[in-house]
Scaffold this active site. Structure first.
Site, short mmCIF file in Angstrom:
data_model
loop_
_atom_site.label_atom_id
_atom_site.label_comp_id
_atom_site.label_asym_id
_atom_site.label_seq_id
_atom_site.Cartn_x
_atom_site.Cartn_y
_atom_site.Cartn_z
N HIS A 204 -10.26 6.51 19.96
CA HIS A 204 -10.63 6.32 21.37
C HIS A 204 -11.30 4.96 21.57
O HIS A 204 -11.02 4.26 22.56
CB HIS A 204 -11.61 7.40 21.83
CG HIS A 204 -11.10 8.81 21.75
ND1 HIS A 204 -11.55 9.71 20.82
CD2 HIS A 204 -10.17 9.46 22.51
CE1 HIS A 204 -10.94 10.87 21.00
NE2 HIS A 204 -10.10 10.74 22.01
N LYS B 181 -0.62 7.43 19.49
CA LYS B 181 -0.74 8.67 18.71
C LYS B 181 -0.06 9.80 19.48
O LYS B 181 0.62 10.62 18.91
CB LYS B 181 -2.23 8.96 18.50
CG LYS B 181 -2.59 10.40 18.29
CD LYS B 181 -2.72 10.69 16.85
CE LYS B 181 -3.20 12.08 16.51
NZ LYS B 181 -3.41 13.03 17.55
N ASP B 182 -0.27 9.83 20.81
CA ASP B 182 0.38 10.81 21.67
C ASP B 182 1.57 10.10 22.33
O ASP B 182 1.54 9.77 23.51
CB ASP B 182 -0.61 11.33 22.70
CG ASP B 182 -1.80 12.00 22.04
OD1 ASP B 182 -1.76 13.21 21.86
OD2 ASP B 182 -2.75 11.29 21.66
N GLY C 62 -12.96 13.48 25.32
CA GLY C 62 -14.26 13.47 24.64
C GLY C 62 -14.17 13.74 23.15
O GLY C 62 -13.10 13.73 22.57
N SER D 283 -8.13 12.36 15.07
CA SER D 283 -7.96 13.31 16.18
C SER D 283 -9.24 14.11 16.32
O SER D 283 -9.89 14.43 15.31
CB SER D 283 -6.79 14.25 15.86
OG SER D 283 -6.84 15.37 16.72
N LEU E 52 -15.41 11.71 20.89
CA LEU E 52 -14.75 10.42 20.63
C LEU E 52 -14.80 10.02 19.16
O LEU E 52 -15.76 10.32 18.45
CB LEU E 52 -15.41 9.33 21.49
CG LEU E 52 -15.42 9.60 23.00
CD1 LEU E 52 -16.05 8.42 23.74
CD2 LEU E 52 -14.01 9.85 23.52
N HIS E 53 -13.75 9.32 18.75
CA HIS E 53 -13.68 8.76 17.40
C HIS E 53 -13.15 7.34 17.53
O HIS E 53 -12.90 6.85 18.64
CB HIS E 53 -12.80 9.63 16.49
CG HIS E 53 -11.46 9.97 17.09
ND1 HIS E 53 -10.50 9.01 17.33
CD2 HIS E 53 -10.94 11.13 17.53
CE1 HIS E 53 -9.44 9.57 17.86
NE2 HIS E 53 -9.68 10.87 18.00
P1 AMP Z 1 -7.62 12.80 23.78
O1 AMP Z 1 -9.11 12.72 23.91
O2 AMP Z 1 -7.17 13.43 22.51
O3 AMP Z 1 -6.96 13.33 25.01
O4 AMP Z 1 -7.11 11.30 23.66
C1 AMP Z 1 -7.44 10.33 24.61
C2 AMP Z 1 -6.66 9.09 24.32
O5 AMP Z 1 -6.97 8.62 23.02
C3 AMP Z 1 -5.14 9.30 24.37
O6 AMP Z 1 -4.53 8.18 24.99
C4 AMP Z 1 -4.79 9.38 22.90
O7 AMP Z 1 -3.47 8.99 22.63
C5 AMP Z 1 -5.76 8.39 22.30
N1 AMP Z 1 -5.96 8.64 20.88
C6 AMP Z 1 -6.34 9.80 20.29
N2 AMP Z 1 -6.36 9.66 18.95
C7 AMP Z 1 -5.96 8.39 18.68
C8 AMP Z 1 -5.75 7.65 17.48
N3 AMP Z 1 -5.95 8.17 16.28
N4 AMP Z 1 -5.34 6.36 17.60
C9 AMP Z 1 -5.10 5.80 18.82
N5 AMP Z 1 -5.28 6.46 19.98
C10 AMP Z 1 -5.71 7.74 19.92
#
Ligand code: AMP
Length: 311
Positions: free
Chosen positions: A42, A180-181, A36, A216, A38-39
């Site tokens: 996501h 990114k991850d 969540g 992020s 979200l940006h």
């Molecule tokens: P998170 O909500 O941080 O757990 O991320 C969910 C998904 O979004 C994961 O697969 C992350 O690698 C991806 N994600 C997060 N930030 C970015 C970004 N800047 N660019 C591409 N994918 C991202």
């Protein structure tokens, strides 16, 4: 045309039923797991999912299983309504937002505290600390050891376990993860292969703000000064990448350059490693495709970033 309103499902059985119904109609299901807040990063994964499947599910769930009791679970930002609005603005929107309340609440099971051992050390996640009775974990034994796994020993166990649970509930054909991850993406790919999940795992490019900072959910916790300092990560990674393209393939030299740039900017390095893109093993010189991965603290915020180097 009004944006499509996604179905919001919080019950796991209802989620599973929905996916089975789609499958029975001959539709393929895409899945983007998120925590969540979200940006654009996501949302780029949602666009990618639309390129692969007929319908798309996004999950929004902050997974307590990957946070240790000393980590930042309680300060993880959230804005569910804002997230749904952002998803509706993506072309094609999403079909379902899966928003479970607690994936570790097993009605009627014993709530006894369980503990786990990793590398002969007793480790507790937030779930174990609260004594939820959950005791089954998925481990990707080697890939989880280095990089983020060093300073966050239970992190990938928590990620692999929750993704397994989500895969079993959402039952997707394709799942999209951000590069990114990077380590997380590789771990999920390996887990899917090793455990025969019938799911294609797609890796999607890092999305950055216009000044280069990798997007992020944690960036909102940076002060303006820390945010400025954090630009040193991407800048130095780009510097290292171009040095490599110009013939500097000695990894120690490249790492020292990045460590120095980030430290001088005011960051505190957790790690800066150049690793093989597949095995994530540390390399001494760049002979095959590698990825340069960095984690650094700016104030109380730990950021990660990386760049692939394919000479
Ligand atoms: P998170 O909500 O941080 O757990 O991320 C969910 C998904 O979004 C994961 O697969 C992350 O690698 C991806 N994600 C997060 N930030 C970015 C970004 N800047 N660019 C591409 N994918 C991202």
């Amino acid at each position: 045309m009004a944006a499509k309103q996604p179905l919001i499902i919080s019950d796991r059985n209802q989620m599973r039923k929905w996916s089975r119904m789609m499958r029975s109609q001959g539709k393929t299901v895409g899945f983007v797991p998120t925590m969540g807040f979200l940006h654009e990063g996501h949302l780029s994964l949602v666009r990618e999912a639309h390129r692969h499947t007929d319908v798309v599910v996004v999950s929004i769930y902050v997974n307590p299983g990957q946070f240790s009791p000393t980590e930042d679970l309680s300060v993880y930002p959230s804005d569910f309504d804002g997230d749904v609005r952002k998803l509706m603005a993506v072309p094609g929107s999403v079909d379902v937002v899966f928003h479970p309340h607690n994936l570790y609440d097993y009605e009627g099971t014993n709530k006894k505290k369980s503990t786990s051992m990793i590398n002969n050390v007793v480790v507790l996640s937030c779930i174990e600390q609260k004594g939820m009775g959950h005791e089954t974990w998925v481990r990707v034994e080697n890939l989880e050891k280095g990089l983020c796994g060093k300073s966050r020993p239970i992190f990938f166990r928590g990620v692999a376990t929750v993704v397994t649970k989500l895969f079993n509930i959402v039952d997707p054909d394709v799942a999209v993860f951000g590069k990114k991850d990077y380590q997380q993406w590789r771990i999920i790919q390996r887990m899917v292969r090793d455990l025969d999940f019938p799911i294609e795992v797609v890796g999607s490019a890092i999305i950055r703000d216009s000044d280069g900072l990798a997007m992020s959910s944690r960036n909102v916790r940076l002060s303006p000064k820390e945010r400025e300092q954090a630009l040193s990560i991407n800048k130095s990674l780009l510097g290292a990448k171009s040095a490599a393209a110009n013939g500097q393939i000695d990894c120690n030299k490249l790492k020292n350059f990045v460590i120095q740039a980030i430290t001088e900017a005011g960051g505190r390095i957790d790690y800066a490693e150049i690793v093989d893109q597949e095995s994530l093993e540390v390399v001494e010189s760049i002979e095959a495709p590698v990825v340069f991965c960095v984690a650094a603290w700016f104030g109380k915020v730990r950021l990660i970033d990386n760049t692939e180097i394919n000479l």
